[in-house]
Design a protein around this motif. Structure first.
Motif, PDB file in Angstrom:
ATOM      1  N   PRO A 582       0.741  -1.252   0.063  1.00  0.00           N
ATOM      2  CA  PRO A 582      -0.151   0.041   0.203  1.00  0.00           C
ATOM      3  C   PRO A 582       0.806   1.339   0.039  1.00  0.00           C
ATOM      4  CG  PRO A 582      -0.824  -1.322   1.648  1.00  0.00           C
ATOM      5  CD  PRO A 582       0.501  -2.000   1.245  1.00  0.00           C
ATOM      6  N   THR A 672      -7.465  -7.186   2.636  1.00  0.00           N
ATOM      7  CA  THR A 672      -8.116  -8.486   2.013  1.00  0.00           C
ATOM      8  C   THR A 672      -7.394  -9.100   0.828  1.00  0.00           C
ATOM      9  OG1 THR A 672      -9.987  -7.746   3.082  1.00  0.00           O
ATOM     10  CG2 THR A 672     -10.151  -9.834   1.730  1.00  0.00           C
TER      11      THR A 672
ATOM     12  N   LEU B  27      -4.278   0.804  -1.477  1.00  0.00           N
ATOM     13  CA  LEU B  27      -3.962  -0.553  -1.071  1.00  0.00           C
ATOM     14  C   LEU B  27      -3.279  -1.617  -2.253  1.00  0.00           C
ATOM     15  CD1 LEU B  27      -6.798  -1.452   1.302  1.00  0.00           C
ATOM     16  CD2 LEU B  27      -4.585  -0.919   1.771  1.00  0.00           C
ATOM     17  N   ASN B  28      -3.372  -1.242  -3.403  1.00  0.00           N
ATOM     18  CA  ASN B  28      -2.817  -1.772  -4.431  1.00  0.00           C
ATOM     19  C   ASN B  28      -3.036  -3.061  -4.549  1.00  0.00           C
ATOM     20  OD1 ASN B  28      -1.702   0.797  -5.089  1.00  0.00           O
ATOM     21  ND2 ASN B  28      -0.409   0.433  -3.666  1.00  0.00           N
ATOM     22  N   ASP B  29      -2.505  -4.178  -4.185  1.00  0.00           N
ATOM     23  CA  ASP B  29      -2.658  -5.276  -4.224  1.00  0.00           C
ATOM     24  C   ASP B  29      -3.616  -6.318  -3.431  1.00  0.00           C
ATOM     25  OD1 ASP B  29      -1.250  -5.811  -1.902  1.00  0.00           O
ATOM     26  OD2 ASP B  29       0.371  -7.069  -2.446  1.00  0.00           O
ATOM     27  N   SER B  30      -4.268  -5.389  -2.934  1.00  0.00           N
ATOM     28  CA  SER B  30      -5.507  -5.715  -1.711  1.00  0.00           C
ATOM     29  C   SER B  30      -6.443  -4.940  -1.813  1.00  0.00           C
ATOM     30  CB  SER B  30      -4.891  -6.254  -0.493  1.00  0.00           C
ATOM     31  OG  SER B  30      -4.063  -5.382  -0.124  1.00  0.00           O
TER      32      SER B  30
END
Lengths: 1007, 543
Positions: A582, A672, B27-30
């Motif tokens: 993030p 998540t 959050l990019n990858d989530s």
């Protein structure tokens, strides 16, 4: 715009500036002279300029100078570090001898204090400044290593002997049970992200069969800074000094100031060094004849009739070279410096090295009566790590070092037909085969740039805009040929390869207002207020495949690396992973005021408000105050007649700082992952909207003094730090959808960490004669740390310090426990051997067995100079801590001799039996006390050579010359990362890259 | 004052230029799960829940370890360089573990995930069939919480995604909940043969376990006498399973665990089991109906010797030389009882040993042979003999690699195995139904068929019929005329032994390599981190 184009622009711009400064003079005035100190000794390297002109020279080794300027020049200015500037009228003179007065204990020295500077005598906080001349010498891969043993309260531990190895840096103890105990690094005002764009070879969870060589340790994230570009480093130790960095100041702050041009003639400085190296210490293993006699003792029959030294086969003696050039110059209104570094540091282990190229260009320009200032700096670097397979967490397969330590010294490594002996009876990985078949190349390009625009609204009030970027990309190629055997993983017979890339990008934007005004004799004010915005992002991508059809047994041999030919791997075995952290944003307001009354009473107040995307939505902003006071006792009238103290100052400070870097991005949210296939989502992190920064409240009381005409000077500080809101990754409360998930929380107020201690830095000028000078400097820190959390009782809150190797799966050596030091050793107590030679323990239960945190950290430095010769010796040590020798537990343990493997030489004559289990206990907990001769340099100042070279020095430096320790591993200065789920360990040593002793010869010169 | 004005104006200017940022964290990858399921469906999470059963019941260091290594029939001795692992294995067998035991903590968390996922299904608008299966799976997790820890944390369906403090059921609350839920779902679950999904028979089986262990769960150190009505219910549930006609005793006992036990194996590797009531479907490839293969190969690697068999080029086919059983267990078998094994499987080759590997199935004792009938040596050059005597810490370098009888119920198909085995993991087996019915009879149901049921097994397994049968002989755990011993012979290493010993009140008696005990070991400790986080959990006494 590409980096290259940017670079070209910067460089051409600075060259242009250089040209402009080289104006010719029509009518000239030439002055010669000599600069000496108050005792008549020559002052070499002093800067001599003519006011209002571009003329400037440096004094030579004997202090003499010749300067030529326009005829109308009136004033000569002479300056040198450690002396008060002298201004002299030159009207009608052609020869002038100048005597410089030393600055009183360097009190007028200016130190960098974060968003500004302060005179040392105005400081109320604990700040240690180290300038370039006092840095450690020898091979220094990154700036943090310049400071080992130089600053009281600063602990720098180099993790291993690997070129570019990461260091563990702690200021005043261990503040946190989570990650993020590293201080904040700020380079020329730009705070750095602690991460590096060094790609990680992620293995997809389903790729359980990748050959188990473990993970290679991280490199030092500051590797792309040229140590020879650094002018000074300031260490902000207490809250009064570091509170201006608010939520990032809890672990202290290290401010790096790079070298700038000086007014005067353009200078070309250069240095060339060549270094040779050897092992600091041989491994603790049996040689072939010892092995034979031990086989007889234990009735074993694995003598294969050779006599070899497998470890020696890994060692190389290649020369490391380092070339550095710096061009600098300018006038009072325009200065520049351009530097280039090319360095090739060879590892002691074959196939490992670090190749670096770093360029820096900076300039400082002043316009409109110096009311407008423009400063810029750009560092562009490219480095390549060639990595040997020396991992920190290898299991039973081992790593290169353990494979060599384990190899039966009577067994051939190479068969008579030239192939590697891999099908050996003890099923060991052949270290030479591993070395030959493994490749790991990591190439990183990193840039650090900043530009600052200043405007003096009034002579006392200046506005400054600073913008900085830190951008880096890395590419990593890795392969293990299918010719390898016995790793027990996918590579055996099939071959495996990784390609990975990483990117780091952070930006800083600062607006500051500086106000400096002397209202009266009685009162002056120095204030700064500002706004800062910082953002950063990091991503990593990795691809893995196994199953190649060449460079495998029975297959063709092709000279194409797997990583350049990923499509040849069995595409059914392809695994890709992208990790995009993030992105983080930080927005801050800050202010500081220093009130000075009569130069006797000083009060500093700072305040910072930080808004961070890492904090929970209910705690988005956090506020960090600090106040400190100082009393310059020596300026009091009643001290006028005292003959003892030249300077005496008392300091008292209090402040709060935070540690947001310990909070992983995304911690405040329900992070998540969508795992695809089957429509499953997994919550990996549960939101805690109340999440706050970990808070360190620090108190400091200090005294600065100099006595006996400043022959003895120093500082003594007592400190007490308390960490509250202790950050902890609490496993999810069950039932919870992810058994390994959890939530970032702050432990309740009843839980806290304390660090209390005493530190002293004392310098003594023992001999101070015309030609002979001898200075000794001692840095001492005593610190004790404790974690308090009565609610958990006597049981540990968390275990860490995982023990690695065969027979010790899921064993831990350290704990986070109430009323114990952070990472206290938690082991079964070893009480000797029984009649069967089996280790006895006091109880099957583990108990608290010692502290991995050093209690005393010592630095001892001395300089001796006689005429042109000087000797500089730097020693450092740590005391009171324990080290867990995981190598002895699971690599060189006695049972191995029954399996045809080598064992530790220190086991000869012990009562241990062959059947003794491999087990973790205090048997392998050793004293970590050490005193190390870190480096020693002999320097000869050649001075002028012909008319070309203005000043030259030749020197020889030995590093890691010797270590006094009882520890059995390669080096007691060690820290292998054995964290458990992100809870860091300390003081665990596991088959690390061996420490290196180097001898370096070099020359530096000024043209 | 002019100066002040300048400062004020400049400050305002700076603030204006600086502006304000919202501090958004990309959050990019989530992504952030705010409400709802984040794209999950009841069907998807139900499959996920079945997947949860894999590791926690298969791996050698989870439920299996807690239920077996704490009993007489299983131990992991430390053998020189291997298996000390900070004593985690030995303390289980010696009853000396403490609150930091990592396996206890891992199992607690993994049972929590199973229970949470099952609860999530219930929150995502499931069909009636999905609801019934989810309730069964949730009950299974709650049953093991109750069995191992004596406390059952849970979430209501409305709070399925909460991370706050979880309510905790006491044993009596948990038993009531389990009985009610399982009784309710039996009519809604499939009554056809379907061992890979929750069936009516699986729910009946679990309810039998709950009722049989009820008194022990309520008071472990001195359980009340079994309730006659409960025992009648147990017997009736078993009779219903029998009456379904879906199961009968497998002809070759070891076919229940062989590479073809689920019918996924290659011809010639044994026959399918006819006793599977609930099983985990490893089918030799990556997954079966969305349920991923788990590493059941651990079940043979954990016990076999390094030199037992090592298929070249196959990751993980070599043994780890660990798990063993004690001589008392081996010696208790009637030599004609086929369940002891130590014979070639599925049939001997020309050399009189098992084809491919030479490994004997069942309790492997004595000199180990390769596929040609030649003796295998240990790594030190001694003959590799699996000897019945074993110590927790093996001390003689000549025998430390061989000591201890090894148990090979899950037999490897080395010919076709490439790292993904086709042995189903057996969770509920028909033979256990017969034994539970017999025990219910003797414990108060009074149906009078205990001996008939046990002898039905004896006939199928080649053992001599018994003349009498009792529940337990507290002065001899290996008395062949007891239900306890019969259960061991039939169900050894199937993760039921600890429950049986506790239920029949002999868990604290001394046995080989366990001399002392303490009632606290009737339960495992609550993990420290869970105690800190959830005040509704209380540490079990003694920890």
């Amino acid at each position: 715009m590409t980096i290259q184009r940017l670079l070209i622009r910067w460089v051409s711009f600075t060259l242009l500036c250089v040209l402009f400064t080289q104006t010719a003079f029509s009518q000239t005035h030439t002055i010669t002279g000599k600069v000496t100190d108050d005792k008549g000794a020559p002052v070499p390297g002093a800067t001599v300029t003519l006011r209002g002109t571009n003329a400037g020279v440096s004094t030579s080794a004997d202090g003499s100078f010749t300067i030529t300027g326009p005829a109308n020049a009136t004033t000569l200015i002479v300056s040198s570090v450690g002396f008060t500037n002298q201004e002299l009228s030159i009207a009608g003179q052609s020869t002038i001898n100048v005597t410089l007065q030393p600055t009183e204990s360097n009190l007028n020295e200016v130190v960098v204090v974060g968003y500004g500077t302060a005179r040392k005598k105005d400081l109320t906080g604990s700040v240690s400044a180290v300038s370039a001349k006092d840095f450690n010498k020898g091979i220094v891969a990154a700036p943090d290593q310049l400071l080992t043993g130089k600053v009281a309260g600063l602990e720098v531990t180099v993790g291993s002997g690997m070129p570019g190895a990461a260091t563990t840096v702690k200021i005043r103890g261990n503040n946190s049970i989570r990650g993020g105990t590293t201080p904040l690094y700020v380079i020329d005002g730009i705070p750095l992200d602690g991460r590096a764009p060094r790609p990680v070879l992620y293995q997809n969870a389903t790729t359980t069969g990748a050959s188990g060589l473990g993970n290679l340790p991280d490199a030092d994230p500051l590797i792309y800074i040229n140590p020879q570009d650094i002018a000074s480093i300031d260490v902000l130790k207490d809250a009064s000094a570091s509170a201006i960095y608010g939520s990032r100041g809890a672990n202290g702050v290290i401010l790096v100031t790079t070298k700038k041009g000086t007014p005067g003639q353009t200078k070309l400085e250069g240095s060339i060094t060549v270094a040779d190296q050897g092992l600091m210490k041989q491994p603790d293993i049996l040689n072939a004849s010892q092995y034979r006699s031990e086989l007889a003792v234990y009735g074993q029959h694995s003598d294969s009739n050779q006599s070899l030294n497998p470890f020696k086969e890994l060692i190389q003696h290649k020369l490391s070279t380092n070339y550095n050039l710096a061009l600098s110059g300018g006038s009072e209104t325009g200065k520049f410096r351009i530097s280039l570094l090319a360095s090739d540091q060879q590892g002691i282990v074959k196939h490992s090295s670090l190749e670096k190229y770093i360029a820096n260009a900076n300039g400082q320009y002043r316009f409109w009566d110096k009311r407008i200032s423009l400063d810029f700096s750009l560092t562009a670097s490219n480095y390549t790590e060639y990595l040997a397979p020396v991992s920190t967490d290898a299991g039973s397969t081992g790593n290169l070092i353990s494979d060599a330590m384990n190899w039966n010294p009577t067994l051939r490594l190479i068969n008579s037909d030239g192939t590697y002996n891999q099908a050996n009876p003890s099923k060991q990985v052949n270290p030479l085969a591993l070395l030959a078949y493994y490749t790991d190349i990591n190439n990183v390009t990193a840039t650090l740039g900043n530009v600052a625009l200043g405007f003096k609204i009034t002579p006392d009030l200046e506005y400054k805009l600073l913008y900085g970027i830190n951008y880096g990309v890395g590419n990593r190629d890795n392969q293990l040929l299918g010719l390898i055997g016995q790793t027990g993983g996918n590579a055996d017979g099939k071959g495996q390869a990784f390609v990975a890339s990483a990117k780091l990008f952070s930006q800083t934007l600062d607006h500051t207002l500086n106000y400096n005004h002397q209202f009266s004799e009685a009162f002056s004010l120095n204030a700064v207020a500002g706004y800062e915005y910082w953002t950063t992002s990091w991503r990593n991508q990795s691809e893995y495949v196994y199953g190649f059809d060449y460079n495998v047994p029975g297959g063709p041999t092709l000279n194409i690396p797997y990583y350049n030919n990923m499509q040849d791997g069995n595409q059914g075995n392809l695994r890709t992973t992208t990790i995009v952290d993030p992105s983080v944003e930080l927005q801050s307001y800050f202010a500081r005021a220093v009130l000075n009354f009569y130069d006797k009473y000083l009060i500093t107040g700072t305040f910072r408000g930080d808004g961070s995307s890492r904090f929970g939505s209910n705690n988005r902003y956090a506020y960090f105050p600090s106040v400190a006071a100082a009393w310059n006792v020596s300026n009091e009238s009643f001290m006028k007649n005292n003959t003892v103290f030249d300077n005496l100052k008392l300091r008292l400070g209090w402040g709060e700082t935070g540690s947001q870097d310990g909070i992983p991005a995304g911690a405040s949210k329900n992070l998540t992952w969508y795992t695809g296939y089957g429509g499953n989502v997994a919550v990996i992190n549960f939101a805690n909207p109340n999440l706050k920064w970990e808070k360190v409240t620090a108190e400091d009381v200090g005294i600065d003094f100099s006595i006996l005409k400043s022959r003895v000077y120093g500082s003594i500080d007592g400190f007490y730090k308390k960490t509250t809101h202790v950050l902890f990754f609490a496993p999810a409360i069950q039932p919870s959808s992810n058994p390994n998930g959890g939530q970032w929380t702050n432990l309740p107020d009843a839980a806290y960490i304390t660090n209390k201690g005493l530190e002293a830095s004392i310098g003594v000028a023992i001999i101070d004669k015309d030609n002979l000078h001898w200075n000794v400097n001692v840095n001492f820190e005593y610190v004790r740390n404790k974690f308090i959390y009565p609610a958990i009782g006597g049981s540990p809150l968390y275990l860490t310090g995982s023990i690695t190797g065969q027979g010790v799966s899921s064993a831990f050596s350290e704990a986070i426990a109430n009323n114990q030091p952070v990472d206290v050793f938690y082991l079964r107590k070893f009480t000797g051997f029984d009649q069967n030679g089996i280790a006895k323990v006091q109880s099957q239960a583990s108990s608290y067995q010692g502290d991995p945190n050093p209690h005393v950290i010592l630095g001892l430095n001395t300089d001796l100079s006689y005429k042109q010769w000087s000797i500089n010796i730097n020693t450092h040590g740590a005391f009171g801590n324990k080290i867990y020798n995981n190598t002895a537990t699971s690599v060189t343990n006695l049972g191995n001799i029954a399996n045809g493997k080598n064992i530790a030489a220190s086991l000869i004559g012990t009562q241990e039996g062959l059947a003794n289990p491999v087990s973790a206990s205090t048997r392998f907990l050793e004293s970590g006390n050490y005193l190390k001769l870190g480096n020693a340099t002999i320097n000869y100042n050649i001075g002028k050579i012909a008319k070309v070279v203005k000043n030259a020095n030749a020197f020889i430096t030995g590093s890691n010359l010797f270590e006094i320790t009882k520890y059995h591993g390669f080096d007691a200065e060690v820290n292998t990362d054995h964290n458990n789920n992100g809870v860091p360990s300390l003081g665990v040593d596991y088959i690390g890259y061996p420490s290196v002793r180097t001898f370096l010869v070099g020359i530096n010169f000024t043209l | 004052m002019k100066l002040n004005k300048t400062i004020v104006i400049s400050s305002l200017l700076v603030t204006a230029v600086a502006g304000c940022t919202k501090l958004d964290e990309k959050l990019n990858d989530s992504f952030v799960l705010t409400a709802g399921s984040g794209g999950s469906t009841a069907a998807g999470i139900l499959t996920h829940t079945y997947n949860d059963l894999g590791p926690v019941f298969t791996n050698q260091d989870q439920v299996f370890s807690l239920e077996e290594n704490t009993t007489d029939e299983c131990l992991v001795p430390t053998r020189g360089g291997d298996w000390d692992d900070n004593g985690v294995w030995r303390v289980l067998h010696a009853h000396a573990w403490d609150a930091t035991h990592g396996q206890s903590s891992t199992v607690f968390n993994n049972l929590g995930a199973l229970e949470s996922d099952a609860t999530t299904v219930l929150a995502l608008n499931p069909t009636p069939a999905q609801t019934a299966q989810a309730i069964f799976l949730r009950s299974l997790a709650q049953f093991y919480f109750l069995d191992l820890y004596g406390q059952v944390p849970y979430r209501t369906v409305a709070n399925y995604n909460s991370i706050g403090v979880a309510p905790v059921m006491t044993p009596d609350q948990a038993i009531d909940t389990l009985v009610t839920n399982l009784t309710n779902v039996i009519p809604q679950l499939s009554s056809t043969y379907s061992p890979y999904i929750a069936s009516a028979d699986a729910a009946r089986f679990l309810l039998m376990k709950v009722l049989l262990n009820k008194q022990a769960f309520l008071n472990r150190s001195s359980p009340a006498a079994q309730d006659a009505n409960d025992m009648k219910t147990v017997h009736a549930l078993g009779a219903a399973i029998m009456a379904s006609g879906n199961y009968h005793l497998t002809t070759n006992y070891f076919d229940n665990f062989g590479p073809n036990n689920g019918g996924f194996g290659v011809a010639g590797t044994g026959n399918p089991s006819t006793e599977l009531i609930l099983a985990y479907p490893n089918n030799g490839t990556a997954s079966y109906n969305g349920v991923s293969n788990v590493d059941i190969d651990a079940r043979w690697m954990m016990t076999l010797h390094y030199n037992s068999w090592d298929k070249p080029g196959v990751v993980g086919s070599a043994g780890w030389n660990g798990f063993s059983t004690i001589a008392d267990v081996y010696n208790a078998f009637d030599p004609t009882d086929t369940r002891r094994g130590n014979v070639p499987y599925p049939a001997p080759n020309g050399a009189g040993v098992s084809p491919i590997s030479g490994l004997n199935v069942g309790m492997a004792e004595g000199q180990q042979k390769d596929e040609n009938g030649n003796n295998i040596m240990d790594r030190k050059g001694n003959l590799l003999v699996f000897a019945p005597t074993v110590a927790l810490v093996e001390t003689d370098v000549k025998t430390l690699e061989g000591d201890g009888i090894r148990v090979l119920k899950y037999y490897p198909d080395y010919n076709n195995y490439t790292g993904t085995a086709s042995n189903n993991l057996v969770l509920f087996r028909y033979a256990d139904v017969l034994l539970m019915m017999a025990e219910a009879d003797l414990s108060g149901a009074g149906t009078g068929d205990a001996l008939t049921l046990v002898n039905q097994l004896h006939t199928a397994r080649g053992a001599a019929p018994l003349a009498t049968i009792t529940l337990v002989n507290k002065s001899n755990l290996y008395d062949g005329t007891t239900i306890l011993e019969e259960r061991q012979k039939e169900l050894y290493w199937e993760s039921w032994r600890r429950q049986d010993l506790i239920r029949l009140q002999v868990f604290l008696l001394p046995w080989a390599l366990k001399t002392t005990d303490n009632p606290k070991y009737l339960l495992f400790p609550i993990p420290a981190a869970q105690l800190v986080a959830n005040p509704n959990l209380k540490q079990n006494p003694g920890y």
